[in-house]
Design an enzyme around this catalytic site. Structure first.
Site, PDB file in Angstrom:
ATOM      1  N   LYS A 206     -39.786  19.844  -1.343  1.00  0.00           N
ATOM      2  CA  LYS A 206     -38.725  20.164  -2.297  1.00  0.00           C
ATOM      3  C   LYS A 206     -39.156  19.751  -3.703  1.00  0.00           C
ATOM      4  O   LYS A 206     -39.036  20.516  -4.644  1.00  0.00           O
ATOM      5  CB  LYS A 206     -37.442  19.442  -1.877  1.00  0.00           C
ATOM      6  CG  LYS A 206     -36.276  19.696  -2.794  1.00  0.00           C
ATOM      7  CD  LYS A 206     -35.017  19.042  -2.268  1.00  0.00           C
ATOM      8  CE  LYS A 206     -33.925  19.127  -3.326  1.00  0.00           C
ATOM      9  NZ  LYS A 206     -32.686  18.472  -2.919  1.00  0.00           N
ATOM     10  N   GLU A 212     -47.484  11.920   0.437  1.00  0.00           N
ATOM     11  CA  GLU A 212     -48.063  12.276   1.743  1.00  0.00           C
ATOM     12  C   GLU A 212     -48.405  13.765   1.780  1.00  0.00           C
ATOM     13  O   GLU A 212     -49.498  14.172   2.187  1.00  0.00           O
ATOM     14  CB  GLU A 212     -47.072  11.975   2.875  1.00  0.00           C
ATOM     15  CG  GLU A 212     -46.807  10.505   3.122  1.00  0.00           C
ATOM     16  CD  GLU A 212     -45.613   9.978   2.348  1.00  0.00           C
ATOM     17  OE1 GLU A 212     -45.304  10.531   1.261  1.00  0.00           O
ATOM     18  OE2 GLU A 212     -44.994   9.004   2.809  1.00  0.00           O
ATOM     19  N   GLY A 267     -33.004  17.835   1.437  1.00  0.00           N
ATOM     20  CA  GLY A 267     -34.191  17.990   2.288  1.00  0.00           C
ATOM     21  C   GLY A 267     -33.832  18.079   3.766  1.00  0.00           C
ATOM     22  O   GLY A 267     -34.322  18.947   4.496  1.00  0.00           O
ATOM     23  N   ARG A 268     -32.956  17.197   4.220  1.00  0.00           N
ATOM     24  CA  ARG A 268     -32.625  17.163   5.655  1.00  0.00           C
ATOM     25  C   ARG A 268     -31.655  18.270   6.052  1.00  0.00           C
ATOM     26  O   ARG A 268     -31.279  18.356   7.218  1.00  0.00           O
ATOM     27  CB  ARG A 268     -32.076  15.785   6.020  1.00  0.00           C
ATOM     28  CG  ARG A 268     -30.921  15.302   5.163  1.00  0.00           C
ATOM     29  CD  ARG A 268     -30.688  13.806   5.356  1.00  0.00           C
ATOM     30  NE  ARG A 268     -29.663  13.266   4.468  1.00  0.00           N
ATOM     31  CZ  ARG A 268     -29.867  12.836   3.231  1.00  0.00           C
ATOM     32  NH1 ARG A 268     -31.084  12.882   2.701  1.00  0.00           N
ATOM     33  NH2 ARG A 268     -28.878  12.329   2.519  1.00  0.00           N
ATOM     34  N   GLU A 353     -30.468   9.235   7.476  1.00  0.00           N
ATOM     35  CA  GLU A 353     -30.691   9.295   6.029  1.00  0.00           C
ATOM     36  C   GLU A 353     -29.381   9.674   5.335  1.00  0.00           C
ATOM     37  O   GLU A 353     -29.137   9.295   4.193  1.00  0.00           O
ATOM     38  CB  GLU A 353     -31.807  10.292   5.687  1.00  0.00           C
ATOM     39  CG  GLU A 353     -32.460  10.010   4.351  1.00  0.00           C
ATOM     40  CD  GLU A 353     -33.687  10.874   4.068  1.00  0.00           C
ATOM     41  OE1 GLU A 353     -33.526  12.082   3.831  1.00  0.00           O
ATOM     42  OE2 GLU A 353     -34.802  10.332   4.060  1.00  0.00           O
ATOM     43  N   HIS A 384     -36.298   7.923  33.464  1.00  0.00           N
ATOM     44  CA  HIS A 384     -37.314   7.068  34.082  1.00  0.00           C
ATOM     45  C   HIS A 384     -37.882   6.078  33.088  1.00  0.00           C
ATOM     46  O   HIS A 384     -38.935   5.497  33.328  1.00  0.00           O
ATOM     47  CB  HIS A 384     -38.401   7.941  34.706  1.00  0.00           C
ATOM     48  CG  HIS A 384     -37.843   8.818  35.786  1.00  0.00           C
ATOM     49  ND1 HIS A 384     -37.718   8.412  37.091  1.00  0.00           N
ATOM     50  CD2 HIS A 384     -37.297  10.060  35.724  1.00  0.00           C
ATOM     51  CE1 HIS A 384     -37.159   9.371  37.803  1.00  0.00           C
ATOM     52  NE2 HIS A 384     -36.873  10.388  36.992  1.00  0.00           N
ATOM     53  N   LYS A 504     -41.447   3.373  -1.445  1.00  0.00           N
ATOM     54  CA  LYS A 504     -42.373   4.315  -2.085  1.00  0.00           C
ATOM     55  C   LYS A 504     -43.018   3.668  -3.306  1.00  0.00           C
ATOM     56  O   LYS A 504     -44.232   3.750  -3.498  1.00  0.00           O
ATOM     57  CB  LYS A 504     -41.630   5.570  -2.552  1.00  0.00           C
ATOM     58  CG  LYS A 504     -41.311   6.561  -1.468  1.00  0.00           C
ATOM     59  CD  LYS A 504     -40.752   7.832  -2.122  1.00  0.00           C
ATOM     60  CE  LYS A 504     -40.041   8.702  -1.124  1.00  0.00           C
ATOM     61  NZ  LYS A 504     -39.319   9.806  -1.728  1.00  0.00           N
TER      62      LYS A 504
HETATM   63  O1  F6P Z   1     -38.468  10.063   1.287  1.00  0.00           O
HETATM   64  C1  F6P Z   1     -37.386  10.753   1.762  1.00  0.00           C
HETATM   65  C2  F6P Z   1     -37.402  12.170   1.321  1.00  0.00           C
HETATM   66  O2  F6P Z   1     -37.047  12.276   0.004  1.00  0.00           O
HETATM   67  C3  F6P Z   1     -36.515  13.019   2.213  1.00  0.00           C
HETATM   68  O3  F6P Z   1     -35.199  12.985   1.830  1.00  0.00           O
HETATM   69  C4  F6P Z   1     -37.157  14.349   2.099  1.00  0.00           C
HETATM   70  O4  F6P Z   1     -36.744  15.197   3.125  1.00  0.00           O
HETATM   71  C5  F6P Z   1     -38.612  13.963   2.178  1.00  0.00           C
HETATM   72  O5  F6P Z   1     -38.691  12.750   1.473  1.00  0.00           O
HETATM   73  C6  F6P Z   1     -39.589  14.955   1.643  1.00  0.00           C
HETATM   74  O6  F6P Z   1     -39.349  15.272   0.305  1.00  0.00           O
HETATM   75  P1  F6P Z   1     -40.002  16.542  -0.358  1.00  0.00           P
HETATM   76  O7  F6P Z   1     -39.524  17.741   0.361  1.00  0.00           O
HETATM   77  O8  F6P Z   1     -39.589  16.512  -1.780  1.00  0.00           O
HETATM   78  O9  F6P Z   1     -41.507  16.424  -0.218  1.00  0.00           O
END
Ligand code: F6P
Length: 548
Positions: A206, A212, A267-268, A353, A384, A504
Site C-alpha cells: 500500500k 521487507e 491493508g488488512r 491489528e 491431535h 519498525k
Molecule cells: O506493519 C503493519 C502494516 O502496516 C500492515 O497494516 C500492513 O498490512 C502491512 O504493514 C504492509 O504494509 P504495506 O502494504 O504498506 O507494505
C-alpha cells in the site's frame, strides 16, 4: 470508570453474567427443548449455530441493547457513507466500496469512488486474461508460468489465504508463490526452482515503503536481471500494486504496470482490491467477480438486516460476551477444510491489528478487555495437538468451527469422517463427560479425574454448502464486519495500527548498528546491547557464507 462500563446496558450484562454463572450448557439444553434449532441464524447460504454458546435469548437481547446504546446502527451508516471513521488517521474506511456494483455511488470528499474501483478491476481483468492465456509474455518471449506475489501483512495474508482457499478454482498450469518475510530464506525457497524468463513478480505494498517488501522486490529484480541481463526486462516481469505512484516509479516499475488503490482501504481489508491481483490471475476475473459478489452480499446483509438476525452482529456480540463477561482471552478458529489452512493466520491480522487497542477513540485508557487473541489450525489436525487444552485445560477458549456440506475432493467416505469430527468436537466441548458416566463405564476411580471432561466450553458452528469464490467472499466479509461491531462497542479505532511503529523504527536504528564497520556505541538496555554485540562478534564475515 469508562463510558462503556458505566453504561446501564453494560452493568445489566454484568449482573446477568453473575446470575447465570452456575448455568451450564448441559442445563440449558435440558431446560430448553429445541434450543439447537432456535439459537441459529441463516442468511445468504451461511448457517450459524450459536446454541452451544453460553448465552440465552435474554443475553442476546441485552447485548443488542448495548450495541444500540454504543451507536452501532449509526456507525454502520457512517462507514458505508464514507465518513472518516478512522479518526486517528483521518480516513474513510471503505473496503465495502471495493465490491460495490458499478451503479452504486459512494462519496469520499464529494467524489464517487465506485467508477475508480471498477476502472482498476477492468485493468486487472485485462491483465489477468493476458497472463492466463499467454498473450503477456516475458522478456524473452516465453509465456509466464509462475506468479510470485511479494508483500507482507495485509499485502500478503489475504492473497495467500485466498489462493490456498480457492486452489481448486485456480489455473493448474501455473505456479503461484508468496514471499513476505525479510528472511532471505523466504525469497530463496520461493524462487529456487523457477525460470526467471517465465516468472512475473507482483510487488504489493500500500505504502511502497515497507522495508521487507522493498528488500524482497530488490532481490527479485537482481535475480531476474542476473538471468535476463537487461534492465528493460523489468517492464515485462514486474508489476506493482500500491497507492503511491511516485514510489513505484522511483523503484523502477513503469506506472503503466501499476494497479492502484486508495488510502481508504486498510491493508488488512484489501484482499479484494488490486492487492488480490494474484488471486484474479489464479482463478480468473469471472470467479474473482463471484468472490466480490459474495463480499457485497454480506455487506448488504450487515447494513440492512435487523440485529436479531444479522450474522456479523451476532458473531461480534457473542465475542464481546465471551471476552468481557466470561473472561475468555482467546478465540480458536477451526476450519474443517484443508483449503482454509491459512484462514486463521489471515484472521489474526484482521482481528488483532484491528482490535488490539488499549485506548478509546478519545484517547482514554480502557478498563475492559478489547480484542482477544485469535489462532487456529484446520481440523482434524488440531485435534491431535492442542485440543487437549480446549477440552481439559484451565482456560476458556471459545471456538469457531467452520465446515462445508460438500467437498471438491471426495475421497471415499472421508468428507463424512471430517464432518463427523467437527460435530463431535462441538458436542464434546459443550457437554463433556461426567463422573457418573465414567463410573458406569467401570473406569478405575483413580483415573476418573483424569478422564473427566467438564464440558460447558462454548463454540459456534458455521456451515456453508461449498467453499467457492462466492462463499469465501461471504466468510471474509462476515469476519470483517464482526470485528467492526466489536470495535464500535469497545469504542476503539479498529482501522489504525500505531502499535506496529515502534518496532519498525527501532529496527532501522539497530540495522544501522549491525551494518556499522566499527563497533558502534550502543545506547540500548543492557540486554539488547549484549545481544547486538554477541551477534556482531559471532556472525560470519560478509561473503563468507554460513558456518559448515
Ligand atoms: O506493519 C503493519 C502494516 O502496516 C500492515 O497494516 C500492513 O498490512 C502491512 O504493514 C504492509 O504494509 P504495506 O502494504 O504498506 O507494505
Amino acid at each position: 470508570m469508562s463510558r462503556l462500563t458505566e453504561r446501564p446496558q453494560w452493568q445489566a450484562l454484568q449482573a446477568h453474567a453473575q446470575a447465570q454463572q452456575a448455568l451450564t450448557l448441559r442445563d440449558r439444553f435440558a431446560a430448553e427443548p429445541g434450543r439447537g434449532e432456535r439459537l441459529c441464524a441463516e442468511g445468504l447460504g451461511l448457517f450459524l449455530d450459536y446454541s452451544k454458546q453460553r448465552v440465552g435469548e435474554d443475553t442476546l437481547a441485552l447485548l443488542r441493547e448495548l450495541a444500540v446504546a454504543c451507536g452501532l446502527p449509526a456507525r454502520i451508516e457512517a462507514m458505508f457513507n464514507g465518513e472518516k471513521i478512522n479518526a486517528t488517521e483521518d480516513r474513510a474506511v471503505l473496503h465495502v466500496a471495493l465490491r460495490a456494483p458499478m451503479d452504486a455511488s459512494i462519496l469520499v470528499d464529494g467524489r464517487n469512488v465506485v467508477p475508480d474501483v471498477h476502472a482498476v478491476l477492468d485493468h486487472m481483468a485485462d491483465f489477468s486474461r493476458r497472463v492466463r492465456d499467454g498473450r503477456w509474455t516475458g522478456h524473452t518471449g516465453k509465456r509466464v508460468r509462475n506468479v510470485v506475489s511479494i508483500g507482507i501483512g495485509g499485502s500478503d495474508l489475504g492473497p495467500v489465504m485466498a489462493y490456498e482457499a480457492l486452489r481448486h478454482f485456480s489455473a493448474r498450469d501455473m505456479v503461484f508463490r508468496f514471499v513476505s518475510n525479510v528472511d532471505g530464506t523466504d525469497f530463496s525457497e520461493a524462487t529456487r526452482d523457477l525460470d526467471p524468463a517465465e516468472t512475473l513478480f507482483i510487488v504489493c505494498s500500500k505504502t511502497f515503503g515497507t522495508i521487507e517488501t522493498l528488500s524482497n522486490a530488490r532481490a527479485a529484480r537482481a535475480w531476474c536481471l542476473a538471468a535476463l541481463g537487461d534492465e528493460t526486462a523489468v517492464a515485462k516481469h514486474f508489476v506493482a500494486v500500491s497507492t503511491d505512484q511516485a514510489r513505484v516509479r522511483a523503484f523502477g516499475i513503469d506506472p503503466g504496470n501499476m494497479f492502484g488503490f486508495w488510502d481508504w482501504v486498510g491493508g488488512r481489508y484489501s484482499m479484494d482490491s488490486a492487492i488480490g491481483l494474484s488471486t484474479m490471475i489464479a482463478i480468473g476475473p469471472e470467479a474473482f467477480g463471484e468472490m466480490l459478489a459474495g463480499f457485497h452480499a454480506m455487506d448488504e446483509h450487515f447494513r440492512h438486516t435487523p440485529l436479531e438476525r444479522n450474522l456479523p452482529a451476532l458473531m461480534g456480540l457473542i465475542g464481546i460476551w465471551n471476552s468481557n463477561f466470561l473472561g475468555a482471552d482467546t478465540v480458536a478458529v477451526l476450519p474443517y477444510a484443508q483449503y482454509l489452512k491459512r484462514f486463521p493466520a489471515y484472521l489474526q491480522q484482521l482481528t488483532m491489528e484491528s482490535n488490539g487497542k488499549s485506548v478509546t477513540l478519545s484517547g482514554e485508557r480502557v478498563d475492559y478487555a478489547t480484542g482477544p487473541v485469535y489462532w487456529g489450525e484446520p481440523g482434524t489436525n488440531g485435534q491431535h495437538s492442542f485440543y487437549q487444552l480446549l477440552h481439559q485445560g484451565t482456560r476458556l477458549v471459545p471456538c469457531d468451527f467452520i465446515g462445508f456440506i460438500e467437498t471438491d475432493n471426495p475421497v471415499g467416505e472421508q468428507h463424512d469422517l471430517l464432518m463427523a469430527n467437527l460435530f463431535a468436537q462441538g458436542e464434546a466441548l459443550a457437554f463433556g463427560k461426567g463422573v457418573a458416566q465414567l463410573a458406569a463405564e467401570d473406569v478405575a476411580p483413580a483415573l476418573i479425574p483424569h478422564r473427566t471432561f467438564e464440558g460447558n466450553r462454548p463454540s459456534s458452528t458455521l456451515l456453508a454448502q461449498r467453499l467457492d469464490p462466492h462463499t469465501l467472499g461471504l466468510l471474509v466479509a462476515l469476519y470483517e464486519h464482526s470485528v467492526f461491531v466489536q470495535g464500535v462497542v469497545w469504542d476503539i479505532d479498529s482501522f489504525d495500527q500505531w502499535g506496529v511503529e515502534l518496532g519498525k523504527s527501532l529496527a532501522v536504528q539497530t540495522g544501522a548498528e549491525l551494518a556499522a564497520a566499527d563497533a558502534p556505541v550502543l545506547k540500548h538496555d543492557s540486554s539488547t546491547n549484549a545481544l547486538i554485540q554477541r551477534y556482531r562478534r559471532l556472525r560470519p564475515q560478509r561473503g563468507a557464507g554460513p558456518s559448515p
